[in-house]
Design a protein around this motif. Structure first.
Motif, short mmCIF file in Angstrom:
data_model
loop_
_atom_site.label_atom_id
_atom_site.label_comp_id
_atom_site.label_asym_id
_atom_site.label_seq_id
_atom_site.Cartn_x
_atom_site.Cartn_y
_atom_site.Cartn_z
N VAL A 1 0.81 13.48 7.12
CA VAL A 1 1.63 13.15 5.84
C VAL A 1 1.79 14.36 5.34
O VAL A 1 0.97 15.05 4.70
CB VAL A 1 1.18 12.17 4.85
N SER B 1 6.09 11.85 7.82
CA SER B 1 4.92 11.18 8.27
C SER B 1 4.97 11.09 9.97
O SER B 1 6.12 10.93 10.43
CB SER B 1 4.49 9.71 7.82
N SER B 2 3.75 11.26 10.43
CA SER B 2 3.92 10.79 11.95
C SER B 2 2.56 10.30 12.29
O SER B 2 1.48 10.85 12.00
CB SER B 2 4.09 12.38 12.57
N ILE B 3 2.48 9.34 13.12
CA ILE B 3 1.17 8.97 13.62
C ILE B 3 1.02 9.46 15.03
O ILE B 3 1.97 9.22 15.75
CB ILE B 3 1.13 7.46 13.49
N TYR B 4 -0.09 10.12 15.30
CA TYR B 4 0.06 10.93 16.60
C TYR B 4 -1.22 10.64 17.43
O TYR B 4 -2.35 10.32 16.63
CB TYR B 4 -0.09 12.37 16.16
N GLU C 1 -2.89 9.91 11.25
CA GLU C 1 -1.66 9.88 10.62
C GLU C 1 -1.51 11.41 9.67
O GLU C 1 -2.45 11.70 9.06
CB GLU C 1 -1.41 8.63 9.49
N LEU D 1 -6.16 8.29 17.28
CA LEU D 1 -4.88 8.04 16.51
C LEU D 1 -5.23 8.57 14.95
O LEU D 1 -6.06 8.40 14.28
CB LEU D 1 -4.73 6.55 16.22
N ILE E 1 -4.18 14.60 6.44
CA ILE E 1 -4.57 13.84 7.76
C ILE E 1 -5.54 12.92 7.57
O ILE E 1 -6.49 13.10 6.89
CB ILE E 1 -5.12 14.89 8.84
N GLU E 2 -5.20 11.75 8.36
CA GLU E 2 -6.29 10.70 8.09
C GLU E 2 -6.35 9.87 9.71
O GLU E 2 -5.42 9.66 10.16
CB GLU E 2 -5.79 9.52 7.04
#
Lengths: 305, 277
Positions: free
Chosen positions: B125, B57-60, B123, B121, B112-113
């Motif tokens: 996954v 996961s990455s929050i970008y 996330e 922003l 993608i959310e």
């Protein structure tokens, strides 16, 4: 009317079970194809079963654990506190324990009904919770169909699964039996430290990972997955099939200028046990071509993690 | 007992006996999997053992970039963000699979959310089930791809089974992305079109360009993996939340290589399902 002491089944459920024991009519929530599928494999529906708990959750958790003389760590690195992490000053462990109690007690009452109807387990269980009001009262419901196996052996503990009839039939056919319905829950909280605020600042034209938020969701999900696996292992299965994974993240502001983010993650699924004795599962998959029009590409429908 | 009645096999009897033997709390080597029941059974039948659920996961924070009002152009900052963040999520998932000693990851979903909090922003996954093969492949050095990483595949269990039966092995998920800004029409141009049914060549050209960029990037990734082809390709237009004229064109598929020379599967039997779905 006498007050029920919250032990065993509520009077209305008890009466319904007794009625079912005397009458010949069997109810079930199964679709026609689900009923046919499990009957073919030797499971008979014995009745529709339900368990319900209304719980008051009065204390929601402490926050990020960064209060006091330090002034909330303006320039250091914050750390994620997960409910399963144990210890720490913050954390949401009591809140998560309350959720576990609700889900598991609803399931327990469903299985009490199943047992009273002479079932060996319940399948197709829908397991839900909802807020009843703003005062912290929540209702947890488990509803499914009790089944009895055409067998001389009886399970040590009743089985429970959220898989529906056709899926249970396929599993049995492949040499697996559902053992129990499991949920893993975790709530993580992390203070928005200086670095997080800089990385997430609005209207900036730089692409960057927000490492603080990534850490928060990664740790919270990992904790929920660990709790799920541990609970599935405690039932004694050989594998666990995850049916639903959710993550919700929101902003909280416990005091002026102090912002945290809270992530809630749940993992739900079924623990399954292997009963075939050979190394390979007994399978006889055929190549078939269904005669129907496909509305779209036949991808399995699964929820977003 | 090839086609015996399951009732004679005593399936429920065996199943209930297993449940009767079960002692809660005893140590088992349990694995978790994100597969549906179909996938769970078919992946095993294809000769793979699930090892566990893997996730990255990455929050970008996606940088801010505006397209010129009347210009067809790729928004490179946004394209790079979509690439980089997906890469982070995929790499983390592959790293989890590597720790489990997996040969591959099946049933991968890449989502993608965009989040409600903060600005820009999102996330990213990647989630799938790590698997290990029961036997090495008939050709080649192993199931892993030429980068030494476990293979990844977003095919459903049914598709994966059929692919392996037909003598192909997945190498990895390949993708191409292009965030494109489609020009607004100039005022007099728009006025000229009023009341007419007419093609807007400018828009058509933009959509062609953007899709072509996404697809050629996906193809380039497959060439790097020395793939024979790409299966299960989806070409998506994802509007995300950049308004009507800025869209991500996203191509994704599974790169495959041949395991043997003939690619014949059993002749399918025709069946008439008794269900709607």
């Amino acid at each position: 009317m006498s007050q029920w002491d919250a032990r065993g089944l509520p009077p209305a459920a008890q009466a319904r079970v007794e009625r079912a024991q005397h009458g010949g009519v069997r109810t079930s929530l199964l679709s026609a194809s689900a009923a046919a599928a499990i009957a073919e494999l030797g499971l008979e529906p014995v009745g529709e079963v339900m368990g319900c708990v209304v719980e008051h959750i009065g204390w929601g958790g402490m926050g990020c654990g960064m209060y006091g003389a330090w002034g909330g760590v303006q320039y250091g690195y914050a750390q994620t506190q997960t409910s399963g992490g144990g210890g720490g000053y913050g954390g949401y462990a009591p809140y998560v324990n309350a959720l576990y109690y609700g889900y598991e007690h609803a399931l327990h009452r469903l299985l009490l009904e199943t047992q009273a109807l002479g079932g060996d387990g319940a399948l197709g269980i829908g397991w839900t919770q909802q807020r009843l009001d703003e005062a912290g009262n929540r209702e947890f419901v488990a509803i499914g169909t009790a089944v009895r196996a055409r067998s001389t052996a009886r399970p040590a503990h009743l089985f429970a699964t959220d898989l529906d009839g056709p899926d249970v039939a396929k599993l049995l056919h492949g040499g697996w039996v559902p053992a129990g319905l499991v949920i893993g829950i975790s709530v993580g909280v992390r203070h928005d430290d200086y670095y997080t605020r800089m990385q997430a600042r609005p209207w900036s034209n730089t692409n960057t990972e927000v490492s603080g938020y990534t850490e928060l969701v990664t740790h919270t999900r990992a904790d929920a997955r660990e709790q799920f696996a541990a609970r599935a292992a405690r039932i004694g299965g050989d594998a666990a099939i995850v049916s639903n994974m959710t993550l919700h993240i929101s902003e909280v502001e416990p005091s002026d200028g102090h912002r945290d983010h809270v992530a809630t993650s749940t993992v739900t699924g079924t623990s399954v046990a292997r009963f075939h004795r050979d190394a390979a599962a007994p399978t006889d998959t055929l190549t078939v071509m269904p005669l129907r029009t496909l509305s779209s590409r036949s991808l399995p429908s699964r929820s977003r993690p | 007992m090839t086609t015996a009645d399951p009732r004679e096999l005593g399936l429920p009897e065996d199943a209930m006996r297993r449940l009767a033997e079960m002692r809660p709390g005893q140590a088992t080597s349990l694995f978790t999997s994100d597969l549906s029941v179909n996938e769970f059974l078919l992946v095993r039948e294809a000769g793979f053992r699930p090892l566990g659920l893997v996730l990255g996961s990455s929050i970008y924070h996606v940088g801010f970039q505006m397209g010129r009002w009347n210009k067809n152009q790729e928004l490179t900052t946004l394209t790079q963000a979509m690439y980089h963040a997906r890469e982070l999520a995929m790499t983390r998932m592959e790293a989890e699979a590597d720790v489990l000693g997996a040969d591959g990851v099946v049933g991968v979903r890449l989502d993608i959310e965009f989040k409600e909090f903060g600005n820009d922003l999102a996330e990213f996954v990647a989630v799938g089930t790590a698997v290990a093969a029961d036997a090495p492949p008939p050709t080649g050095s192993g199931w892993r791809n030429n980068t030494g990483k476990p293979f990844t595949s977003d095919l459903s269990g049914q598709d994966f089974w059929t692919l392996v039966q037909a003598g192909y092995a997945p190498l990895g998920m390949v993708m191409g992305s292009c965030v494109y800004h489609i020009a607004h029409q100039r005022f007099w141009q728009a006025m000229g079109n009023i009341g007419q049914n007419t093609e807007i060549p400018q828009f058509t050209e933009a959509l062609y360009d953007a899709r072509e960029l996404a697809m050629s990037r996906m193809q380039a990734e497959a060439e790097q993996l020395q793939a024979e082809g790409i299966v299960g390709v989806q070409l998506l237009s994802l509007p995300h939340k950049w308004g009507g004229h800025t869209t991500e064109f996203f191509a994704i598929g599974t790169a495959v290589r041949a395991l043997r020379d003939d690619h014949v599967i059993d002749r399918p039997q025709l069946v008439l399902p008794l269900t709607d779905r």
